[in-house]
Design a protein around this motif. Structure first.
Motif, PDB file in Angstrom:
ATOM      1  N   LYS A   1       0.819  -1.206   0.000  1.00 17.88           N
ATOM      2  CA  LYS A   1       0.000   0.000   0.000  1.00 17.88           C
ATOM      3  C   LYS A   1       0.857   1.261   0.000  1.00 17.88           C
ATOM      4  O   LYS A   1       0.556   2.248  -0.687  1.00 17.88           O
ATOM      5  N   ARG A   2       1.934   1.262   0.768  1.00 21.55           N
ATOM      6  CA  ARG A   2       2.808   2.442   0.804  1.00 21.55           C
ATOM      7  C   ARG A   2       3.457   2.683  -0.555  1.00 21.55           C
ATOM      8  O   ARG A   2       3.562   3.824  -1.018  1.00 21.55           O
ATOM      9  N   THR A   3       3.878   1.603  -1.210  1.00 24.79           N
ATOM     10  CA  THR A   3       4.521   1.744  -2.520  1.00 24.79           C
ATOM     11  C   THR A   3       3.560   2.355  -3.525  1.00 24.79           C
ATOM     12  O   THR A   3       3.907   3.297  -4.245  1.00 24.79           O
ATOM     13  N   PHE A   4       2.336   1.841  -3.580  1.00 29.48           N
ATOM     14  CA  PHE A   4       1.371   2.358  -4.538  1.00 29.48           C
ATOM     15  C   PHE A   4       0.921   3.773  -4.166  1.00 29.48           C
ATOM     16  O   PHE A   4       0.743   4.629  -5.037  1.00 29.48           O
ATOM     17  N   GLY A   5       0.751   4.023  -2.875  1.00 29.55           N
ATOM     18  CA  GLY A   5       0.360   5.367  -2.462  1.00 29.55           C
ATOM     19  C   GLY A   5       1.418   6.396  -2.801  1.00 29.55           C
ATOM     20  O   GLY A   5       1.108   7.494  -3.294  1.00 29.55           O
ATOM     21  N   ASP A   6       2.689   6.055  -2.557  1.00 33.07           N
ATOM     22  CA  ASP A   6       3.782   6.980  -2.883  1.00 33.07           C
ATOM     23  C   ASP A   6       3.879   7.243  -4.382  1.00 33.07           C
ATOM     24  O   ASP A   6       4.358   8.294  -4.813  1.00 33.07           O
ATOM     25  N   ALA A   7       3.421   6.262  -5.182  1.00 28.17           N
ATOM     26  CA  ALA A   7       3.474   6.413  -6.639  1.00 28.17           C
ATOM     27  C   ALA A   7       2.257   7.160  -7.185  1.00 28.17           C
ATOM     28  O   ALA A   7       2.153   7.362  -8.394  1.00 28.17           O
ATOM     29  N   GLY A   8       1.327   7.541  -6.303  1.00 30.24           N
ATOM     30  CA  GLY A   8       0.147   8.258  -6.754  1.00 30.24           C
ATOM     31  C   GLY A   8      -0.953   7.364  -7.302  1.00 30.24           C
ATOM     32  O   GLY A   8      -1.898   7.851  -7.921  1.00 30.24           O
ATOM     33  N   ILE A   9      -0.844   6.055  -7.077  1.00 31.61           N
ATOM     34  CA  ILE A   9      -1.870   5.118  -7.526  1.00 31.61           C
ATOM     35  C   ILE A   9      -3.028   5.170  -6.532  1.00 31.61           C
ATOM     36  O   ILE A   9      -2.810   5.145  -5.315  1.00 31.61           O
ATOM     37  N   PRO A  10      -4.269   5.232  -6.995  1.00 34.97           N
ATOM     38  CA  PRO A  10      -5.401   5.375  -6.073  1.00 34.97           C
ATOM     39  C   PRO A  10      -5.618   4.131  -5.221  1.00 34.97           C
ATOM     40  O   PRO A  10      -5.748   3.016  -5.743  1.00 34.97           O
ATOM     41  N   ILE A  11      -5.649   4.324  -3.894  1.00 30.62           N
ATOM     42  CA  ILE A  11      -5.822   3.238  -2.933  1.00 30.62           C
ATOM     43  C   ILE A  11      -6.736   3.719  -1.813  1.00 30.62           C
ATOM     44  O   ILE A  11      -6.895   4.926  -1.596  1.00 30.62           O
ATOM     45  N   PRO A  12      -7.344   2.803  -1.064  1.00 30.97           N
ATOM     46  CA  PRO A  12      -8.116   3.218   0.110  1.00 30.97           C
ATOM     47  C   PRO A  12      -7.186   3.751   1.198  1.00 30.97           C
ATOM     48  O   PRO A  12      -6.012   3.360   1.275  1.00 30.97           O
ATOM     49  N   PRO A  13      -7.681   4.622   2.071  1.00 31.93           N
ATOM     50  CA  PRO A  13      -6.868   5.057   3.216  1.00 31.93           C
ATOM     51  C   PRO A  13      -6.517   3.861   4.101  1.00 31.93           C
ATOM     52  O   PRO A  13      -7.304   2.926   4.241  1.00 31.93           O
ATOM     53  N   PHE A  14      -5.338   3.928   4.721  1.00 29.60           N
ATOM     54  CA  PHE A  14      -4.897   2.802   5.553  1.00 29.60           C
ATOM     55  C   PHE A  14      -4.078   3.310   6.715  1.00 29.60           C
ATOM     56  O   PHE A  14      -3.648   4.473   6.756  1.00 29.60           O
ATOM     57  N   HIS A  15      -3.830   2.412   7.660  1.00 29.73           N
ATOM     58  CA  HIS A  15      -3.109   2.770   8.883  1.00 29.73           C
ATOM     59  C   HIS A  15      -2.313   1.557   9.332  1.00 29.73           C
ATOM     60  O   HIS A  15      -2.836   0.442   9.385  1.00 29.73           O
ATOM     61  N   ARG A  16      -1.049   1.755   9.664  1.00 29.19           N
ATOM     62  CA  ARG A  16      -0.250   0.667  10.236  1.00 29.19           C
ATOM     63  C   ARG A  16      -0.778   0.305  11.618  1.00 29.19           C
ATOM     64  O   ARG A  16      -1.117   1.191  12.419  1.00 29.19           O
ATOM     65  N   VAL A  17      -0.822  -0.993  11.903  1.00 28.35           N
ATOM     66  CA  VAL A  17      -1.336  -1.462  13.196  1.00 28.35           C
ATOM     67  C   VAL A  17      -0.342  -2.438  13.812  1.00 28.35           C
ATOM     68  O   VAL A  17      -0.108  -3.522  13.274  1.00 28.35           O
ATOM     69  N   ASP A  18       0.232  -2.021  14.929  1.00 29.18           N
ATOM     70  CA  ASP A  18       1.125  -2.896  15.685  1.00 29.18           C
ATOM     71  C   ASP A  18       0.508  -3.352  17.003  1.00 29.18           C
ATOM     72  O   ASP A  18       0.984  -4.309  17.624  1.00 29.18           O
ATOM     73  N   ASN A  19      -0.536  -2.663  17.449  1.00 31.24           N
ATOM     74  CA  ASN A  19      -1.150  -2.993  18.730  1.00 31.24           C
ATOM     75  C   ASN A  19      -2.589  -2.474  18.743  1.00 31.24           C
ATOM     76  O   ASN A  19      -3.039  -1.827  17.794  1.00 31.24           O
ATOM     77  N   ALA A  20      -3.283  -2.750  19.841  1.00 31.09           N
ATOM     78  CA  ALA A  20      -4.688  -2.361  19.936  1.00 31.09           C
ATOM     79  C   ALA A  20      -4.859  -0.854  19.895  1.00 31.09           C
ATOM     80  O   ALA A  20      -5.851  -0.343  19.352  1.00 31.09           O
ATOM     81  N   ALA A  21      -3.907  -0.113  20.447  1.00 33.88           N
ATOM     82  CA  ALA A  21      -4.011   1.349  20.419  1.00 33.88           C
ATOM     83  C   ALA A  21      -3.965   1.865  18.984  1.00 33.88           C
ATOM     84  O   ALA A  21      -4.697   2.808  18.616  1.00 33.88           O
ATOM     85  N   ASP A  22      -3.108   1.271  18.149  1.00 32.25           N
ATOM     86  CA  ASP A  22      -3.051   1.661  16.740  1.00 32.25           C
ATOM     87  C   ASP A  22      -4.380   1.394  16.044  1.00 32.25           C
ATOM     88  O   ASP A  22      -4.848   2.206  15.233  1.00 32.25           O
ATOM     89  N   LEU A  23      -4.992   0.259  16.354  1.00 31.99           N
ATOM     90  CA  LEU A  23      -6.264  -0.083  15.730  1.00 31.99           C
ATOM     91  C   LEU A  23      -7.365   0.868  16.175  1.00 31.99           C
ATOM     92  O   LEU A  23      -8.197   1.308  15.365  1.00 31.99           O
ATOM     93  N   ARG A  24      -7.368   1.218  17.443  1.00 31.65           N
ATOM     94  CA  ARG A  24      -8.374   2.165  17.915  1.00 31.65           C
ATOM     95  C   ARG A  24      -8.191   3.526  17.257  1.00 31.65           C
ATOM     96  O   ARG A  24      -9.171   4.217  16.938  1.00 31.65           O
ATOM     97  N   ALA A  25      -6.931   3.908  17.014  1.00 30.47           N
ATOM     98  CA  ALA A  25      -6.677   5.173  16.320  1.00 30.47           C
ATOM     99  C   ALA A  25      -7.193   5.123  14.892  1.00 30.47           C
ATOM    100  O   ALA A  25      -7.748   6.110  14.376  1.00 30.47           O
ATOM    101  N   ALA A  26      -7.026   3.976  14.247  1.00 28.01           N
ATOM    102  CA  ALA A  26      -7.539   3.819  12.880  1.00 28.01           C
ATOM    103  C   ALA A  26      -9.066   3.892  12.869  1.00 28.01           C
ATOM    104  O   ALA A  26      -9.668   4.508  11.974  1.00 28.01           O
ATOM    105  N   LEU A  27      -9.716   3.271  13.846  1.00 27.66           N
ATOM    106  CA  LEU A  27     -11.171   3.328  13.936  1.00 27.66           C
ATOM    107  C   LEU A  27     -11.640   4.752  14.179  1.00 27.66           C
ATOM    108  O   LEU A  27     -12.665   5.194  13.633  1.00 27.66           O
TER     109      LEU A  27
END
Length: 383
Positions: free
Chosen positions: A111-137
């Protein structure tokens, strides 16, 4: 390159149904296949020689390279560093490039590679723990939590809407993950693309019907507008331009309710949504992959007629020996083809084969073909 037959030997990491269909496509070209797979008598063993070994076993991989003139893979579990070592030490071509595999095997890197290249992708968030997931939500409202590596057919994907479920969702995916915003999509599309030495070709856009995260049918042409099909093809070609090496790539896409096209995921190999090409196109995705990996001229990607492919999924409730019945009707009907993958064991919702229904001409309605394909599939039974 001057092409002669009998041709070279192609080594394939992976001997599942994709390896089997690669072998079926390679034989008429005079190309022999040898596959590496840890399962004795894997599906591809019916049409290719097999080396039994793990995908990350250096000795087994070296044995594969010693018997091959070129290497490829039909599964993302192939180890890119080991492929690079073999390419350097044995002087053997590996395609697609191990760098393409590195980009794609980790969904976050992809996703990062395609996003950096300007290719259209859905928004995303890296998740390493529950706090990261709650931030994404908090940012996206609801997400699809995806394991960064190893997920397929819905495995490793968990929909999450409630922050209180974050810890359980993290445990369910079983490792590093990424959260992708839910896309309000009209339909799911795919493009099978092929990279040669100096050209890119694409097959017509297909429409994919999923249930429980598993592909059930692919409809070609996709039931959408000419503008959307053109945009899907453009986006797919843009993706291919950022992935090194020769071969076939399966590019899954979302058509949003606004008519935009976003990249969902990419596979650096022939793809389930491209199985329709065996009967439905002038040159199948499997023959294209063999040609591309060997550096041979590519075949035509032209569609013969409207086509529907439907997966045959095992309906058993627990594992047992595989035996499929109810075949008299599909085998008796013109334009219907059966592909059995040769798996010894049926498991719940395991892909065991597929049916393809090809129309007589361009006037055939894909809705009629889809209904017939579903009817024939539903008449099959696992005895």
């Amino acid at each position: 390159m001057t092409v002669t037959v009998p041709g070279p030997t192609l080594g394939v990491v992976g001997g599942g149904q994709l390896g089997r269909m690669l072998g079926e496509a390679a034989a008429p070209l005079g190309v022999e296949l040898v596959v590496l797979d840890p399962t004795p008598d894997c599906p591809a063993a019916a049409v290719a020689d097999q080396i039994v070994g793990d995908f990350d076993d250096p000795e087994a991989m070296a044995a594969l390279a010693a018997r091959a003139d070129a290497l490829t893979f039909e599964i993302e579990l192939a180890e890119p560093d080991l492929l690079d070592e073999l390419a350097a030490e044995e002087g053997i071509d590996v395609h697609p490039s191990p760098d393409a595999l590195r980009t794609i095997e980790d969904k976050l890197v992809q996703k990062r590679t395609f996003g950096d290249a300007g290719i259209p992708i859905p928004p995303f968030h890296r998740v390493d723990n529950a706090a990261d997931l709650r931030a994404a939500l908090d940012e996206f409202g609801s997400v699809m939590l995806k394991a960064r590596t190893g997920g397929y057919d819905g495995r490793g994907n968990v929909p999450v809407t409630d922050p209180d479920d974050a810890a359980d969702a993290i445990e369910a995916v079983g490792g590093p993950a990424m959260a992708e915003a839910f896309v309000d999509f009209e339909r799911e599309l795919s493009v099978i693309g092929v990279r040669g030495d100096d050209e890119i070709r694409t097959f017509p856009v297909g429409e994919n019907v999923h249930e429980a995260e598993i592909l059930r049918e692919t409809v070609v042409p996709a039931r959408t507008t000419d503008d959307v099909r053109a945009e899907a093809d453009r986006v797919a070609r843009e993706v291919l331009s950022h992935l090194p090496g020769r071969g076939v790539f399966g590019i899954e896409l979302f058509e949003t309710t606004d008519g935009d096209v976003l990249v969902n995921e990419v596979a650096p190999r022939p793809h389930n949504s491209g199985h329709w090409t065996i009967e439905g196109a002038l040159c199948s995705q499997f023959e294209q992959h063999v040609r591309a990996v060997l550096g041979w001229p590519l075949g035509a990607t032209t569609r013969r007629s409207p086509t529907v492919m439907t997966n045959v999924l095992s309906t058993v409730s627990e594992p047992r020996p595989a035996r499929l019945g109810g075949l008299d009707e599909p085998l008796s009907e013109p334009g219907v083809s059966l592909h059995w993958y040769g798996k010894d064991e049926a498991r719940p919702l395991r892909k065991m084969g597929h049916l393809t229904v090809v129309g007589d001409d361009e006037t055939d309605d894909v809705e009629t073909l889809l209904a017939r394909a579903s009817e024939l599939r539903d008449g099959l039974r696992f005895d």
